[in-house]
Motif scaffolding. Structure first.
Motif, PDB file in Angstrom:
ATOM      1  N   GLY A   1       0.832  -1.165   0.095  1.00  0.00           N
ATOM      2  CA  GLY A   1      -0.055  -0.043   0.058  1.00  0.00           C
ATOM      3  C   GLY A   1       0.850   1.448  -0.089  1.00  0.00           C
ATOM      4  N   THR A   2       0.165   2.421  -0.256  1.00  0.00           N
ATOM      5  CA  THR A   2       0.916   3.683  -0.142  1.00  0.00           C
ATOM      6  C   THR A   2       0.011   4.650   0.789  1.00  0.00           C
ATOM      7  OG1 THR A   2      -0.425   4.383  -2.202  1.00  0.00           O
ATOM      8  CG2 THR A   2       1.512   3.229  -2.531  1.00  0.00           C
ATOM      9  N   VAL A   3      -0.700   4.295   1.486  1.00  0.00           N
ATOM     10  CA  VAL A   3      -1.627   5.430   2.304  1.00  0.00           C
ATOM     11  C   VAL A   3      -0.659   5.908   3.403  1.00  0.00           C
ATOM     12  CG1 VAL A   3      -3.586   5.537   3.963  1.00  0.00           C
ATOM     13  CG2 VAL A   3      -3.870   4.192   2.055  1.00  0.00           C
ATOM     14  N   VAL A   4      -0.366   7.007   3.354  1.00  0.00           N
ATOM     15  CA  VAL A   4       0.394   7.698   4.445  1.00  0.00           C
ATOM     16  C   VAL A   4      -0.165   8.467   5.479  1.00  0.00           C
ATOM     17  CG1 VAL A   4       2.110   9.394   4.913  1.00  0.00           C
ATOM     18  CG2 VAL A   4       2.287   7.659   2.807  1.00  0.00           C
ATOM     19  N   ARG A   5      -0.042   8.011   6.659  1.00  0.00           N
ATOM     20  CA  ARG A   5      -0.777   8.823   7.971  1.00  0.00           C
ATOM     21  C   ARG A   5       0.273   9.951   8.494  1.00  0.00           C
ATOM     22  NH1 ARG A   5      -2.451   6.823  13.905  1.00  0.00           N
ATOM     23  NH2 ARG A   5      -3.189   8.635  14.698  1.00  0.00           N
ATOM     24  N   GLN A   6      -0.046  11.167   8.600  1.00  0.00           N
ATOM     25  CA  GLN A   6       0.641  12.444   9.073  1.00  0.00           C
ATOM     26  C   GLN A   6       0.629  12.368  10.460  1.00  0.00           C
ATOM     27  OE1 GLN A   6      -0.022  16.120   7.060  1.00  0.00           O
ATOM     28  NE2 GLN A   6       0.983  17.254   8.715  1.00  0.00           N
ATOM     29  N   ILE A   7       1.852  12.479  11.071  1.00  0.00           N
ATOM     30  CA  ILE A   7       1.882  12.482  12.669  1.00  0.00           C
ATOM     31  C   ILE A   7       2.086  14.060  13.291  1.00  0.00           C
ATOM     32  CG2 ILE A   7       3.188  11.836  14.704  1.00  0.00           C
ATOM     33  CD1 ILE A   7       1.348   9.740  13.281  1.00  0.00           C
ATOM     34  N   SER A   8       3.204  14.514  12.471  1.00  0.00           N
ATOM     35  CA  SER A   8       3.331  16.048  12.687  1.00  0.00           C
ATOM     36  C   SER A   8       2.366  16.797  12.515  1.00  0.00           C
ATOM     37  CB  SER A   8       4.666  16.494  12.202  1.00  0.00           C
ATOM     38  OG  SER A   8       5.770  15.884  12.678  1.00  0.00           O
ATOM     39  N   THR A   9       2.275  18.139  12.982  1.00  0.00           N
ATOM     40  CA  THR A   9       1.041  19.240  12.677  1.00  0.00           C
ATOM     41  C   THR A   9       1.327  19.734  11.308  1.00  0.00           C
ATOM     42  OG1 THR A   9       2.153  21.034  13.814  1.00  0.00           O
ATOM     43  CG2 THR A   9       0.931  19.464  15.256  1.00  0.00           C
ATOM     44  N   GLY A  10       2.517  19.711  10.869  1.00  0.00           N
ATOM     45  CA  GLY A  10       2.933  20.543   9.841  1.00  0.00           C
ATOM     46  C   GLY A  10       3.445  22.024   9.748  1.00  0.00           C
ATOM     47  N   ASN A  11       3.368  22.387  11.261  1.00  0.00           N
ATOM     48  CA  ASN A  11       3.791  23.579  11.486  1.00  0.00           C
ATOM     49  C   ASN A  11       5.251  23.640  12.338  1.00  0.00           C
ATOM     50  OD1 ASN A  11       1.324  25.148  10.680  1.00  0.00           O
ATOM     51  ND2 ASN A  11       0.418  24.632  12.415  1.00  0.00           N
ATOM     52  N   GLU A  12       5.499  22.456  12.399  1.00  0.00           N
ATOM     53  CA  GLU A  12       7.051  22.324  13.233  1.00  0.00           C
ATOM     54  C   GLU A  12       8.001  21.585  12.349  1.00  0.00           C
ATOM     55  OE1 GLU A  12       7.102  23.676  16.046  1.00  0.00           O
ATOM     56  OE2 GLU A  12       4.956  23.987  16.703  1.00  0.00           O
ATOM     57  N   ASN A  13       9.127  21.396  13.006  1.00  0.00           N
ATOM     58  CA  ASN A  13      10.222  20.565  12.127  1.00  0.00           C
ATOM     59  C   ASN A  13      10.487  19.624  13.019  1.00  0.00           C
ATOM     60  OD1 ASN A  13      10.657  22.117   9.674  1.00  0.00           O
ATOM     61  ND2 ASN A  13      11.453  24.062  10.958  1.00  0.00           N
ATOM     62  N   ASP A  14      10.076  18.271  12.732  1.00  0.00           N
ATOM     63  CA  ASP A  14      10.278  17.126  13.516  1.00  0.00           C
ATOM     64  C   ASP A  14      10.931  16.054  12.569  1.00  0.00           C
ATOM     65  OD1 ASP A  14       8.572  18.084  15.340  1.00  0.00           O
ATOM     66  OD2 ASP A  14       6.614  17.309  14.444  1.00  0.00           O
ATOM     67  N   PHE A  15      11.884  15.288  13.382  1.00  0.00           N
ATOM     68  CA  PHE A  15      12.688  14.425  12.809  1.00  0.00           C
ATOM     69  C   PHE A  15      12.766  12.870  13.403  1.00  0.00           C
ATOM     70  CE2 PHE A  15      13.953  18.813  12.391  1.00  0.00           C
ATOM     71  CZ  PHE A  15      14.239  19.094  10.947  1.00  0.00           C
ATOM     72  N   ALA A  16      13.272  11.996  12.841  1.00  0.00           N
ATOM     73  CA  ALA A  16      14.081  10.821  13.405  1.00  0.00           C
ATOM     74  C   ALA A  16      13.022  10.218  14.299  1.00  0.00           C
ATOM     75  CB  ALA A  16      15.200  11.351  14.154  1.00  0.00           C
ATOM     76  N   GLY A  17      11.681   9.788  13.876  1.00  0.00           N
ATOM     77  CA  GLY A  17      10.651   9.243  14.742  1.00  0.00           C
ATOM     78  C   GLY A  17      11.121   7.708  14.965  1.00  0.00           C
ATOM     79  N   GLN A  18      10.807   7.403  16.097  1.00  0.00           N
ATOM     80  CA  GLN A  18      10.983   5.896  16.607  1.00  0.00           C
ATOM     81  C   GLN A  18       9.903   5.417  17.284  1.00  0.00           C
ATOM     82  OE1 GLN A  18      14.008   4.322  16.433  1.00  0.00           O
ATOM     83  NE2 GLN A  18      15.268   6.049  15.816  1.00  0.00           N
ATOM     84  N   ILE A  19       9.008   4.131  16.614  1.00  0.00           N
ATOM     85  CA  ILE A  19       8.143   3.623  17.221  1.00  0.00           C
ATOM     86  C   ILE A  19       8.392   2.803  18.508  1.00  0.00           C
ATOM     87  CG2 ILE A  19       6.170   2.256  16.874  1.00  0.00           C
ATOM     88  CD1 ILE A  19       6.011   3.119  14.070  1.00  0.00           C
ATOM     89  N   THR A  20       7.528   2.970  19.749  1.00  0.00           N
ATOM     90  CA  THR A  20       7.969   2.254  20.719  1.00  0.00           C
ATOM     91  C   THR A  20       7.645   0.721  20.649  1.00  0.00           C
ATOM     92  OG1 THR A  20       5.965   2.728  21.762  1.00  0.00           O
ATOM     93  CG2 THR A  20       7.715   4.313  22.399  1.00  0.00           C
ATOM     94  N   ALA A  21       8.218  -0.142  21.478  1.00  0.00           N
ATOM     95  CA  ALA A  21       8.213  -1.583  21.351  1.00  0.00           C
ATOM     96  C   ALA A  21       6.513  -2.212  21.225  1.00  0.00           C
ATOM     97  CB  ALA A  21       8.746  -2.498  22.390  1.00  0.00           C
ATOM     98  N   ASP A  22       5.764  -1.376  22.052  1.00  0.00           N
ATOM     99  CA  ASP A  22       4.318  -1.592  22.234  1.00  0.00           C
ATOM    100  C   ASP A  22       3.623  -0.978  21.114  1.00  0.00           C
ATOM    101  OD1 ASP A  22       4.287   1.109  23.105  1.00  0.00           O
ATOM    102  OD2 ASP A  22       3.985   0.690  25.280  1.00  0.00           O
ATOM    103  N   GLY A  23       4.128   0.116  20.452  1.00  0.00           N
ATOM    104  CA  GLY A  23       3.621   0.381  19.140  1.00  0.00           C
ATOM    105  C   GLY A  23       2.567   1.698  19.585  1.00  0.00           C
ATOM    106  N   LYS A  24       2.611   2.030  20.931  1.00  0.00           N
ATOM    107  CA  LYS A  24       1.405   3.100  21.472  1.00  0.00           C
ATOM    108  C   LYS A  24       2.189   4.625  21.268  1.00  0.00           C
ATOM    109  CE  LYS A  24      -0.539  -0.094  24.844  1.00  0.00           C
ATOM    110  NZ  LYS A  24      -0.924  -0.207  26.013  1.00  0.00           N
TER     111      LYS A  24
END
Length: 338
Positions: free
Chosen positions: A153-176
């Protein structure tokens, strides 16, 4: 401000200054050097894979107001990843003026499969369960964190609000939760988390490229700038506020900590100089999590950086200019037996 300079200032290119160091003609074509005796190197990608080198390493003029021409900077955010089962390796591809995540068989090589279909992906990580790729994209004047399925698939979910500069996302082991760092100006970064269930953002402490510890959900390793624009490696307890410095050397920078699968080692990218003191570049280093046995792993005259562990802890994947006459970057694999 041109785009490359903006990327560097916003996202955290890091440097090491030396007034005496001067760049010389380098021989990138060799695969290893005597200091790397006993280490086996295996090339994973080919030049035809077009591994993204945009903004990866540069000699910056006037970066952060520093005019020393011997300054070297590198992109600190994660640029390659290995699937949790060790079967796949992913990297950023640069083609048709777009940057996207490509996935290749970690053992056989061969053809690559494109997993993002964006314009300017700048870093990414693989989720611990192997189902999701968390990536950063520069879009509409800002860097933001996004999610995409790792296999289809190619569906993308945006996490950042779009007004900040965010980098290097890491998902925790429990996925929460997703931990990431937010740029708040040149050299100013802070650790944030996003609660995926409550849709809640939380800010913790200063730092960049958070490295999660599976058995200690409230503790991370991260890089931090000093007032001299050098980077150190810290261990931070997000709940108690206890902060410990693990690796720091005046005049040098170390970035992008990655914890070994057995929890005993941190793999970092750092600045190094050849024995004649004529050339500065980036190399891979390890240090035990108790702060002992600091060891340089690579010594190649080209740049080695962006290291990640294989799931069994016996190998390291990284980006390197070695083996290429022109100094092109490719994904390489080396054995680890300390």
């Amino acid at each position: 401000m041109n785009k490359l300079l903006y990327l560097a200032v916003a996202a955290g290119l890091i440097g090491w200054n030396s007034a005496e160091a001067k760049r010389v003609k380098l021989n990138y074509s060799v695969i290893d050097v005597p200091e790397e005796g006993g280490v086996k190197f295996e090339q994973i990608t080919e030049d035809s894979d077009c591994v993204n080198k945009e903004g990866l390493v540069s000699k910056a003029k006037g970066m952060f107001g520093i005019k020393n021409l011997s300054k070297i900077d590198w992109w600190v955010n994660p640029r390659i990843a290995v699937s949790p089962d060790g079967s796949k390796v992913a990297y950023l591809n640069w083609k048709n003026r777009t940057s996207n995540v490509m996935v290749k068989d970690a053992h056989r090589g061969g053809a690559s499969t494109q997993r993002t279909f964006r314009a300017n992906v700048t870093d990414f990580t693989w989720s611990p369960d192997g189902n999701t790729i968390c990536f950063t994209e520069f879009r509409s004047g800002h860097f933001g964190v996004y999610l995409v399925d790792a296999s289809q698939g190619t569906v993308v979910r945006q996490i950042s609000t779009g007004n900040e500069n965010d980098f290097a996302g890491q998902i925790t082991a429990d996925g929460k939760h997703i931990l990431f760092h937010r740029g708040e100006g040149p050299g100013a970064y802070s650790i944030w988390s996003y609660d995926r269930e409550k849709n809640l953002f939380s800010n913790y402490s200063r730092g960049m490229t958070p490295c999660l510890i599976p058995d200690e959900k409230d503790v991370i390793y991260c890089g931090r700038y000093t007032d001299k624009r050098e980077s150190e490696i810290w261990r931070v307890n997000l709940s108690s506020g206890v902060e410990e410095i693990l690796l720091s050397q005046p005049g040098r920078s170390f970035t992008t900590p990655v914890l070994s699968p057995d929890g005993r080692w941190l793999l970092v990218t750092g600045a190094s100089m050849d024995e004649k003191g004529k050339d500065i570049n980036t190399d891979l280093f390890v240090i035990r999590t108790d702060g002992t046995q600091f060891t340089q792993l690579t010594y190649h005259p080209g740049n080695d950086l962006s290291g990640v562990w294989a799931p069994d802890g016996k190998s390291i994947y990284f980006l390197s200019q070695r083996g290429s006459i022109e100094g092109t970057f490719n994904v390489w694999k080396m054995n680890f037996n300390l």
